[in-house]
Design an enzyme around this catalytic site. Sequence first.
Site, PDB file in Angstrom:
ATOM      1  N   ARG A 169      17.257  12.739 -43.888  1.00  0.00           N
ATOM      2  CA  ARG A 169      17.972  13.544 -45.128  1.00  0.00           C
ATOM      3  C   ARG A 169      18.159  15.008 -44.228  1.00  0.00           C
ATOM      4  NH1 ARG A 169      18.912  10.279 -49.276  1.00  0.00           N
ATOM      5  NH2 ARG A 169      17.421   8.855 -49.685  1.00  0.00           N
TER       6      ARG A 169
ATOM      7  N   ILE B  40      18.543  18.754 -44.259  1.00  0.00           N
ATOM      8  CA  ILE B  40      17.928  19.829 -44.922  1.00  0.00           C
ATOM      9  C   ILE B  40      18.760  20.662 -45.887  1.00  0.00           C
ATOM     10  CG2 ILE B  40      15.723  19.759 -43.639  1.00  0.00           C
ATOM     11  CD1 ILE B  40      16.768  22.367 -42.383  1.00  0.00           C
TER      12      ILE B  40
ATOM     13  N   HIS C 169      25.494  12.839 -33.471  1.00  0.00           N
ATOM     14  CA  HIS C 169      24.957  12.501 -34.666  1.00  0.00           C
ATOM     15  C   HIS C 169      25.967  12.369 -35.682  1.00  0.00           C
ATOM     16  CE1 HIS C 169      25.410  16.912 -34.599  1.00  0.00           C
ATOM     17  NE2 HIS C 169      25.500  16.992 -36.016  1.00  0.00           N
TER      18      HIS C 169
END
Length: 114
Positions: free
Chosen positions: A28, A30, A99
């Site tokens: 997850r 932040i 990513h």
Amino acid sequence: MDCLFCKIIEGTIPSTKVFENEHVLAFRDITPAAPTHILIIPKKHIATMNDVTREDDLVVAEIFAAARHIAEEEGYAEAGYRLINNINADGGQVIYHLHFHLLAGKMMGPLLAE
């Protein structure tokens, strides 16, 4: 190497993992940009999509397979989700470790005017 995501992979920086296999880690974000905001990264350090080679085909396929799996597990596969990869500075990339952002949980408009 001083890479934030490599440190998360090593476990020296904590994260809230949602998926992990031999090639990929997902956790997850932040600072979420949507109700669900998950980052999916290869465990191999690859700086940008421009640095992906033919030898990385399996890793890239694993990223997309992880995205489908996570969307199903989180309950967004049917309603829809967004998968984004930013490349280099003008593309909005901040961390230079490949990513993908999986965003879901709200209605998202088109990125470009049609």
